[in-house]
Motif scaffolding. Structure first.
Motif, PDB file in Angstrom:
ATOM      1  N   LEU A  94      17.914 -16.505 -12.396  1.00 17.42           N
ATOM      2  CA  LEU A  94      17.237 -15.442 -13.342  1.00 17.42           C
ATOM      3  C   LEU A  94      15.696 -15.430 -12.841  1.00 17.42           C
ATOM      4  O   LEU A  94      15.167 -14.227 -12.808  1.00 17.42           O
ATOM      5  CB  LEU A  94      17.183 -16.087 -14.623  1.00 17.42           C
ATOM      6  N   ALA A  95      15.146 -16.490 -12.323  1.00 23.57           N
ATOM      7  CA  ALA A  95      13.768 -16.628 -11.961  1.00 23.57           C
ATOM      8  C   ALA A  95      13.519 -15.436 -10.793  1.00 23.57           C
ATOM      9  O   ALA A  95      12.377 -15.015 -10.473  1.00 23.57           O
ATOM     10  CB  ALA A  95      13.404 -17.819 -11.621  1.00 23.57           C
ATOM     11  N   VAL A  96      14.662 -15.368  -9.994  1.00 26.70           N
ATOM     12  CA  VAL A  96      14.455 -14.741  -8.520  1.00 26.70           C
ATOM     13  C   VAL A  96      14.635 -13.195  -8.932  1.00 26.70           C
ATOM     14  O   VAL A  96      14.007 -12.308  -8.470  1.00 26.70           O
ATOM     15  CB  VAL A  96      15.336 -15.313  -7.493  1.00 26.70           C
ATOM     16  N   LYS A 136      16.505 -28.866  -5.830  1.00 21.45           N
ATOM     17  CA  LYS A 136      16.791 -28.447  -4.458  1.00 21.45           C
ATOM     18  C   LYS A 136      18.176 -27.711  -4.366  1.00 21.45           C
ATOM     19  O   LYS A 136      18.320 -26.726  -3.470  1.00 21.45           O
ATOM     20  CB  LYS A 136      16.633 -29.740  -3.828  1.00 21.45           C
ATOM     21  N   PRO A 137      19.371 -28.187  -5.031  1.00 20.88           N
ATOM     22  CA  PRO A 137      20.558 -27.676  -4.654  1.00 20.88           C
ATOM     23  C   PRO A 137      20.578 -26.154  -4.949  1.00 20.88           C
ATOM     24  O   PRO A 137      21.238 -25.357  -4.421  1.00 20.88           O
ATOM     25  CB  PRO A 137      21.497 -28.316  -5.504  1.00 20.88           C
ATOM     26  N   ALA A 138      19.855 -25.710  -6.187  1.00 22.88           N
ATOM     27  CA  ALA A 138      19.741 -24.444  -6.649  1.00 22.88           C
ATOM     28  C   ALA A 138      18.960 -23.589  -5.711  1.00 22.88           C
ATOM     29  O   ALA A 138      19.366 -22.447  -5.421  1.00 22.88           O
ATOM     30  CB  ALA A 138      19.148 -24.355  -7.993  1.00 22.88           C
ATOM     31  N   LEU A 139      17.826 -24.201  -5.124  1.00 25.31           N
ATOM     32  CA  LEU A 139      16.921 -23.479  -4.358  1.00 25.31           C
ATOM     33  C   LEU A 139      17.653 -23.262  -2.860  1.00 25.31           C
ATOM     34  O   LEU A 139      17.504 -22.322  -2.043  1.00 25.31           O
ATOM     35  CB  LEU A 139      15.784 -24.346  -3.717  1.00 25.31           C
ATOM     36  N   PRO A 143      17.505 -19.115  -1.097  1.00 26.28           N
ATOM     37  CA  PRO A 143      16.517 -19.498  -0.284  1.00 26.28           C
ATOM     38  C   PRO A 143      14.903 -18.809  -0.600  1.00 26.28           C
ATOM     39  O   PRO A 143      14.187 -19.093   0.055  1.00 26.28           O
ATOM     40  CB  PRO A 143      17.114 -19.309   1.138  1.00 26.28           C
ATOM     41  N   ASP A 144      15.107 -17.397  -1.026  1.00 23.57           N
ATOM     42  CA  ASP A 144      14.205 -16.642  -1.342  1.00 23.57           C
ATOM     43  C   ASP A 144      13.241 -17.007  -2.793  1.00 23.57           C
ATOM     44  O   ASP A 144      12.431 -16.426  -3.090  1.00 23.57           O
ATOM     45  CB  ASP A 144      14.260 -15.370  -1.208  1.00 23.57           C
ATOM     46  N   LEU A 146      10.974 -19.616  -3.389  1.00 24.44           N
ATOM     47  CA  LEU A 146       9.919 -19.856  -3.486  1.00 24.44           C
ATOM     48  C   LEU A 146       8.987 -18.731  -3.000  1.00 24.44           C
ATOM     49  O   LEU A 146       7.845 -18.558  -3.376  1.00 24.44           O
ATOM     50  CB  LEU A 146       9.395 -20.867  -2.150  1.00 24.44           C
ATOM     51  N   ASP A 147       9.480 -17.892  -2.184  1.00 23.71           N
ATOM     52  CA  ASP A 147       8.806 -16.390  -1.918  1.00 23.71           C
ATOM     53  C   ASP A 147       8.744 -15.634  -3.186  1.00 23.71           C
ATOM     54  O   ASP A 147       7.473 -15.124  -3.370  1.00 23.71           O
ATOM     55  CB  ASP A 147       9.463 -15.760  -0.806  1.00 23.71           C
ATOM     56  N   SER A 148       9.590 -15.542  -3.962  1.00 23.00           N
ATOM     57  CA  SER A 148       9.490 -14.979  -5.280  1.00 23.00           C
ATOM     58  C   SER A 148       8.598 -15.493  -6.225  1.00 23.00           C
ATOM     59  O   SER A 148       7.917 -14.768  -6.960  1.00 23.00           O
ATOM     60  CB  SER A 148      10.792 -14.787  -5.920  1.00 23.00           C
ATOM     61  N   LEU A 149       8.524 -16.968  -6.148  1.00 22.40           N
ATOM     62  CA  LEU A 149       7.805 -17.611  -7.065  1.00 22.40           C
ATOM     63  C   LEU A 149       6.034 -17.460  -6.891  1.00 22.40           C
ATOM     64  O   LEU A 149       5.496 -17.017  -7.712  1.00 22.40           O
ATOM     65  CB  LEU A 149       8.021 -19.137  -7.098  1.00 22.40           C
ATOM     66  N   VAL A 150       5.819 -17.371  -5.549  1.00 22.55           N
ATOM     67  CA  VAL A 150       4.432 -17.054  -5.176  1.00 22.55           C
ATOM     68  C   VAL A 150       4.264 -15.579  -5.643  1.00 22.55           C
ATOM     69  O   VAL A 150       3.025 -15.290  -5.856  1.00 22.55           O
ATOM     70  CB  VAL A 150       4.176 -17.331  -3.608  1.00 22.55           C
ATOM     71  N   GLN A 151       5.096 -14.636  -5.225  1.00 20.30           N
ATOM     72  CA  GLN A 151       4.775 -13.434  -5.721  1.00 20.30           C
ATOM     73  C   GLN A 151       4.798 -13.100  -7.118  1.00 20.30           C
ATOM     74  O   GLN A 151       3.840 -12.201  -7.803  1.00 20.30           O
ATOM     75  CB  GLN A 151       6.059 -12.335  -5.249  1.00 20.30           C
ATOM     76  N   ARG A 152       5.135 -13.956  -7.897  1.00 19.26           N
ATOM     77  CA  ARG A 152       4.883 -13.659  -9.431  1.00 19.26           C
ATOM     78  C   ARG A 152       3.660 -14.192  -9.794  1.00 19.26           C
ATOM     79  O   ARG A 152       2.974 -13.673 -10.979  1.00 19.26           O
ATOM     80  CB  ARG A 152       5.804 -14.975 -10.226  1.00 19.26           C
ATOM     81  N   LEU A 153       2.819 -14.817  -8.993  1.00 18.48           N
ATOM     82  CA  LEU A 153       1.227 -15.154  -9.492  1.00 18.48           C
ATOM     83  C   LEU A 153       0.511 -13.770  -9.420  1.00 18.48           C
ATOM     84  O   LEU A 153      -0.639 -13.806  -9.886  1.00 18.48           O
ATOM     85  CB  LEU A 153       0.869 -15.925  -7.974  1.00 18.48           C
ATOM     86  N   SER A 154       1.081 -12.700  -8.855  1.00 16.03           N
ATOM     87  CA  SER A 154       0.284 -11.376  -8.852  1.00 16.03           C
ATOM     88  C   SER A 154       1.025 -10.484  -9.941  1.00 16.03           C
ATOM     89  O   SER A 154       0.710  -9.396 -10.034  1.00 16.03           O
ATOM     90  CB  SER A 154       0.286 -10.520  -7.782  1.00 16.03           C
ATOM     91  N   ALA A 155       1.635 -10.997 -10.984  1.00 19.34           N
ATOM     92  CA  ALA A 155       2.331 -10.223 -11.947  1.00 19.34           C
ATOM     93  C   ALA A 155       1.419  -9.833 -13.079  1.00 19.34           C
ATOM     94  O   ALA A 155       0.340 -10.556 -13.115  1.00 19.34           O
ATOM     95  CB  ALA A 155       3.464 -11.064 -12.670  1.00 19.34           C
TER      96      ALA A 155
END
Length: 726
Positions: A94-96, A136-139, A143-144, A146-155
């Motif tokens: 969901l977060a991604v 970690k298994p879910a990550l 694999p994307d 962490l990239d999605s997480l960093v992009q959320r910083l500009s929401a």
């Protein structure tokens, strides 16, 4: 008022096939689970299992409420049985991918709680739902993430930004605790490569960060504190050339310098093949190290210093090698030690950002900020926010590179040699404090780089002098007070002598106030050599040659002078010719020469009035009421043509009467000499020259052991004085 539903009703609603019943149940749970008593009853009724089912099987707002209710349980450190692999995988998914902000927010909060869950709070031996390992298994399946997480910083949603940054902080914290000595740097590097530094920097400079009590501000300050902790941990990592990463870093520093092949002359009969190549005798000293064992020189900076040096070489790959080539043709003593300068800049930045004073945030409890976030500070000084956030700290590499380049430039401008290294280091310390220290949270790092690139050596030296009082005040406060008092007296005595010499040399004054075009008689006034009489005489015109004392028929006994009155202070600002005249006066009269470089002005209203009691000595010049004597009269009037002449004669007469000078010109010169004297004395002070124990004992009034007085034992009368020629 509607009665809240009981636990049994809510649990039934959670497993119902009716979407409305499930939505109502999870909506109510979000608020009811804030009560620990209700939460315990909900757990006893196996409500967490039903809530897990709702989180996995529902969609839309119902799913958002389900995750929100699950978050409420976990915040009370209960209900962890409902958090298993499928739930974590769903939260990551969901977060991604999910577009609804409220679902993503609650999913990120769930992941933050999982990663941040301290090990000591696990109540069951089988509970492994915490830390990075739990997700970690879910990550791996996404694999994307962490990239999605960093992009959320500009929401645009500030709560979403806060949740995303909280998860970044939790992951960083867990990586440092459980990642292992060699794993956590890799994870941090991965986050940095994804742009987390830029994302947090934008949040720091944004308007949303001004609310220091918000979750977003707390997350930003926690990230800032974590950054300091990471820098400290990198500094604590010892450089060990047995480690592949460390050997590779050191090799990179050498290869980027583009060293020339070294093939020493071969002895007779020695094979000149590849195996005969030897280690260049100055391989590492050529780069600016002090020895050929560079690993030892990272003792103070640790792996942080090696990282900074590698980063500097990479950022300046072309200029780095050119600088070293230029240094190679210079005398050894004049070469700027680039590597040593880089390590010095690392320590200066480390001290400037107070890394050692950072709150340790890796325990999961600290937030990385301290007193600046208090409610008192926010109420009294809301502008503290500009100093709370340090986005420049996140630009450590660029600051280090710019400061290292500034070090080399200052070295070149100062024509420094190896023994001057610490002097240049102190200059750079002042530059960093002035430029980086003055920046607020909205200052762009590019502006700082430009200022570091453009600052001159003269400006840096001026800053250094200006800051001496602040630097030494704490350690030398009482001593500096005594020094200033002593230098003030010495400067005042010097100015008294200078002013009196002007009186001894004599001066022409118009007899009356000058009017434009008017022809007036002139009065020549001169102090006697014994400084007891003031001689004067009126002349019809101003002669080219100065009269002698014998030509001056009139005189005033200075012992009869009771006071000197003047309007110099009132007229000083409009007629003052500036500090340059005063400096020129001081400079030229040191040799006893009078300053006569200025032409008389054609108008003046400045007047000096000498008052006294004629024909009798003045041993008690003031009456019992503190005023002038009743029979006081005007003995002489002088009309100085320029402000500096007025200052010389007014203060000179006052000082002859053992009174304080009053003109700005004289007091400014006294203060200038006092200040420069203090600074020159401080420049000669060294911390290691101080007997701190004795100093502390004297301050506390304790007895101090007296030093042994030298004796003449063993000496005879056979000695002589060396007389210096005049």
């Amino acid at each position: 008022m509607e009665e809240p539903p009981d636990v049994e009703t809510l649990v039934t609603g959670l497993v119902s096939d009716n979407e409305g019943a499930r939505k109502y149940a999870v909506f109510k749970l979000q608020s009811l689970l804030g009560d620990p008593a209700f939460a315990d009853a909900f757990i006893q009724g196996d409500g967490q299992i039903a809530l897990r089912h709702a989180a996995l099987e529902t969609i839309g707002n119902t799913q958002a409420y389900a995750f929100g209710s699950l978050d409420a349980l976990l915040e009370l450190d209960i209900g962890w049985d409902a958090v298993d692999g499928p739930v974590i995988d769903k939260a990551v998914e969901l977060a991604v991918t999910h577009p609804l902000v409220n679902i993503v927010r609650n999913a990120l909060t769930l992941l933050v709680l999982i990663v941040s869950r301290p090990l000591r709070q696990s109540r069951r031996e089988s509970a492994e739902v915490f830390g990075f390992g739990a997700i970690k298994p879910a990550l791996d399946n996404h694999p994307d993430f962490l990239d999605s997480l960093v992009q959320r910083l500009s929401a645009s949603d500030h709560t979403l930004c806060a949740n995303a940054l909280q998860l970044v902080n939790a992951l960083m914290r867990d990586a440092v605790i459980h990642g292992g000595e060699h794993e956590w740097p890799k994870f941090i590097k991965r986050l940095q490569d994804l742009g987390v530094i830029g994302g947090v920097g934008m949040l720091m400079r944004g308007d949303a960060a001004s609310d220091v009590g918000s979750p977003l501000a707390t997350a930003i300050l926690e990230f800032q504190g974590l950054t300091k902790v990471l820098l400290r941990k990198w500094k604590e990592v010892r450089v060990n050339l047995e480690l592949v990463e460390h050997r590779r870093a050191l090799k990179t520093i050498n290869l980027l310098s583009k060293p020339e092949p070294y093939n020493p002359p071969q002895a007779d009969g020695e094979d000149g093949g590849k195996d005969s190549k030897r280690h260049h005798p100055r391989k590492w000293r050529r780069l600016g190290f002090e020895s050929e064992n560079p690993a030892l020189e990272f003792d103070d900076t640790g792996y942080l210093g090696m990282m900074d040096l590698v980063d500097y070489a990479r950022r300046n790959e072309d200029s780095y090698s050119k600088i070293l080539m230029e240094q190679a043709v210079q005398p050894v003593e004049q070469r700027c030690p680039v590597a040593r300068a880089s390590l010095s800049i690392t320590l200066i930045l480390y001290e400037h950002f107070e890394i050692d004073e950072a709150v340790d945030t890796v325990d999961g409890a600290a937030t990385g900020h301290t007193r600046t976030t208090s409610a008192y500070d926010r109420e009294v000084n809301p502008y503290n926010v500009n100093k709370m956030y340090r986005p420049l700290l996140l630009q450590w590499g660029r600051l280090h590179t710019a400061a290292t380049n500034a070090f080399q430039r200052m070295w070149k401008l100062a024509a420094a040699e190896h023994e001057d290294f610490f002097k240049i280091e102190e200059v750079i310390r002042v530059i960093i404090e002035r430029i980086i220290g003055a920046a607020d949270r909205k200052t762009d790092v590019g502006k700082i780089e430009d200022e570091l690139r453009g600052v001159t050596l003269e400006t840096a030296r001026r800053w250094q002098i200006d800051g001496l009082d602040e630097v030494y005040e704490d350690a030398w406060g009482p001593h500096l007070v005594q020094v200033r008092e002593q230098l003030h007296q010495e400067s005042q005595q010097f100015m008294k002598e200078q002013r009196v010499r002007c009186l001894l040399q004599g001066q022409w004054f118009p007899v009356t106030a000058l009017n434009t075009g008017a022809v007036v008689p002139w009065r020549y006034v001169r102090l006697s050599h014994n400084r007891k009489w003031l001689h004067y005489q009126d002349f019809a015109s101003k002669n080219s040659s100065e009269p002698t004392i014998g030509d001056l028929a009139e005189k005033i006994d200075l012992s009869s002078v009771t006071s000197v009155d003047s309007n110099v202070s009132a007229a000083e600002n409009p007629v003052m010719n500036g500090a340059n005249e005063s400096t020129e006066t001081l400079k030229e009269t040191k040799t006893g020469d009078s300053v006569k470089t200025k032409q008389p002005q054609q108008s003046t209203t400045t007047k000096i009035t000498i008052l006294g009691t004629p024909n009798k000595p003045n041993k008690h010049s003031l009456n019992s009421n503190g005023g002038a004597p009743d029979d006081e009269s005007i003995l002489l009037e002088l009309f100085p043509q320029t402000s500096y002449i007025a200052s010389e004669w007014l203060d000179g007469l006052l000082m002859l009467l053992n009174q304080e000078p009053i003109t700005k010109d004289t007091t400014r010169l006294i203060d200038m000499m006092k200040d420069w004297g203090v600074r020159l004395r401080m420049l000669n002070l060294r911390w290691e020259d101080v007997d701190w124990e004795a100093l502390e004992a004297r301050v506390k009034g304790a007895r101090v052991a007296e030093r042994e007085v030298p004796t003449r034992e063993g000496l005879d009368e056979d000695y002589y004085y060396a007389m210096a020629e005049a």
